[in-house]
Design a protein around this motif. Structure first.
Motif, short mmCIF file in Angstrom:
data_model
loop_
_atom_site.label_atom_id
_atom_site.label_comp_id
_atom_site.label_asym_id
_atom_site.label_seq_id
_atom_site.Cartn_x
_atom_site.Cartn_y
_atom_site.Cartn_z
N LYS A 9 -11.21 -0.62 -10.15
CA LYS A 9 -11.02 -1.92 -9.08
C LYS A 9 -11.74 -1.58 -8.02
N ALA A 166 2.11 5.20 -1.65
CA ALA A 166 1.14 4.51 -2.32
C ALA A 166 1.71 3.32 -2.94
N SER A 167 0.60 2.18 -2.76
CA SER A 167 1.18 1.01 -3.47
C SER A 167 0.75 0.84 -4.83
#
Ligand code: MEV
Length: 364
Positions: A9, A166-167
């Motif tokens: 990503k 953490a997202s």
């Protein structure tokens, strides 16, 4: 034996600010990681003895999905450079959780999964070639895989590696592919997928179908410097602890992400590029860039609509949004970077094959 792959990503807007619950946008790249498992007499990784301490993501997934299971030979392949801000660990975790689930199977109890997980999403969001809805090939064992579960597991493993901060941006993008948007509230104009929360921060996860008419490309430039996300996230947390007023910069990143998203949805690529470059200036000001990233960014800027670091920063990669990928890529390479070219929003998790699965069932 089973094999699955998941894309890398890149974050267009909002890295770091998203950890604090602000909006962010990421797209899946053409580069992928694939994980293959098969039964083995002893534990192996890429043919060598498996050393769990050197592979924390795999270790953690084995504890969650394969505790007490028979030994496996695991093979990992792909073209996403590790620790470079391109989601290699999230892609690895997503693909590994899918093959382990394929290999383990799932006992369905009436209309409930035997192992519950907090799905707010029906089990119909398959992106792999096994989905019967798309009329494509059916793969034995793959119907036990649920994208929601893979995304949750990958997020949990990332959070473990990042000390609880953490997202779900990387894990959701590498699972679902396409373009993923995290917001602090549901946006009815986008496709809402689910809510995630961790340590008091909540994210509404959406996907957006992109309709980009212009011929634009993403050129990713790698500094070759390994920059662990956990250290960068920690560095920012310390800065904010010492200077609480600097949260205003994090909020500004959130506003830029929102504006960049509006441009992206409208297909206004000049607006997307402007928001990317503005986002970068704030990240740089927060100390999250490095001289090597800055020199690749300066080299790419003249031929690009927008340039910024992507991911955690401190090394890793930058991205350029460009109509001339060849010129931009050459400029980055001349400045010492390695480049990859990608379109926007590749496919998400895919089960490539599965044979003799489930290999092991612990709850018959
Ligand atoms: C890393 O790819 C993105 C960060 O925002 C961390 C996260 O979202 O967990 C730096």
């Amino acid at each position: 034996m089973a094999q699955a792959s998941a894309p890398g990503k890149c974050i267009l807007f909002g890295e770091h600010a998203v950890v604090y619950g602000h909006p962010a946008v990421a797209v899946a790249l053409d580069q992928r990681i694939s994980v293959n498992i098969e039964p083995s007499k002893d534990w192996r990784l890429d043919g060598m003895r498996f050393d769990a301490a050197r592979h924390p993501h795999i270790k953690s997934l084995l504890q969650r999905l394969w505790e007490g299971g028979p030994p496996l030979s695991i093979k990992i392949q792909g073209d996403i450079p590790p620790a470079s801000g391109l989601g290699s660990s999230a892609a690895l975790s997503v693909a590994a959780s899918a093959v382990l689930r394929c290999a383990k199977g799932r006992k369905v109890d009436g209309d409930r999964w035997a192992e519950g997980f907090s799905s707010t999403q029906p089990n119909n969001v398959y992106h792999g070639p096994w989905t019967s809805k798309s009329g494509k090939q059916q793969i034995q064992g793959a119907d036990s895989v649920n994208t929601d579960e893979c995304a949750i597991l990958a997020h949990a493993v990332e959070a473990e590696a990042q000390g609880g901060k953490a997202s779900p941006l990387d894990s959701s993008t590498c699972t679902h592919g396409g373009c993923i948007v995290l917001l602090d509230q549901v946006d009815e104009t986008l496709d809402w997928l689910y809510t995630r929360s961790l340590n008091g921060v909540k994210w509404e996860v959406h996907s957006v179908s992109l309709n980009i008419e212009e011929d634009v490309w993403l050129v990713v430039g790698s500094t070759g410097i390994h920059a662990p996300t956990a250290l960068q996230v920690e560095k920012l947390a310390k800065l904010l602890e010492k200077n609480p007023e600097r949260i205003a910069e994090i909020e500004t990143i959130g506003m830029i992400s929102r504006r960049g998203l509006d441009s992206l949805v409208k297909g206004d690529m000049n607006g997307v590029g402007r928001a990317m470059s503005e986002n970068h200036l704030i990240l740089r000001n927060l100390g999250l860039s490095c001289p090597e990233l800055e020199s690749l960014i300066a080299a790419a800027a003249p031929t690009s609509l927008g340039v910024k670091l992507t991911g955690a920063g401190g090394g890793g990669c930058m991205i350029a949004l460009t109509k001339d990928p060849k010129a931009t890529s050459e400029a980055i390479e001349l400045a010492g970077g390695r480049t990859m070219i990608s379109k926007f929003g590749s496919a998400g998790l895919s089960i490539e094959y599965s044979k003799d699965c489930p290999l092991w069932k612990d709850s018959e």
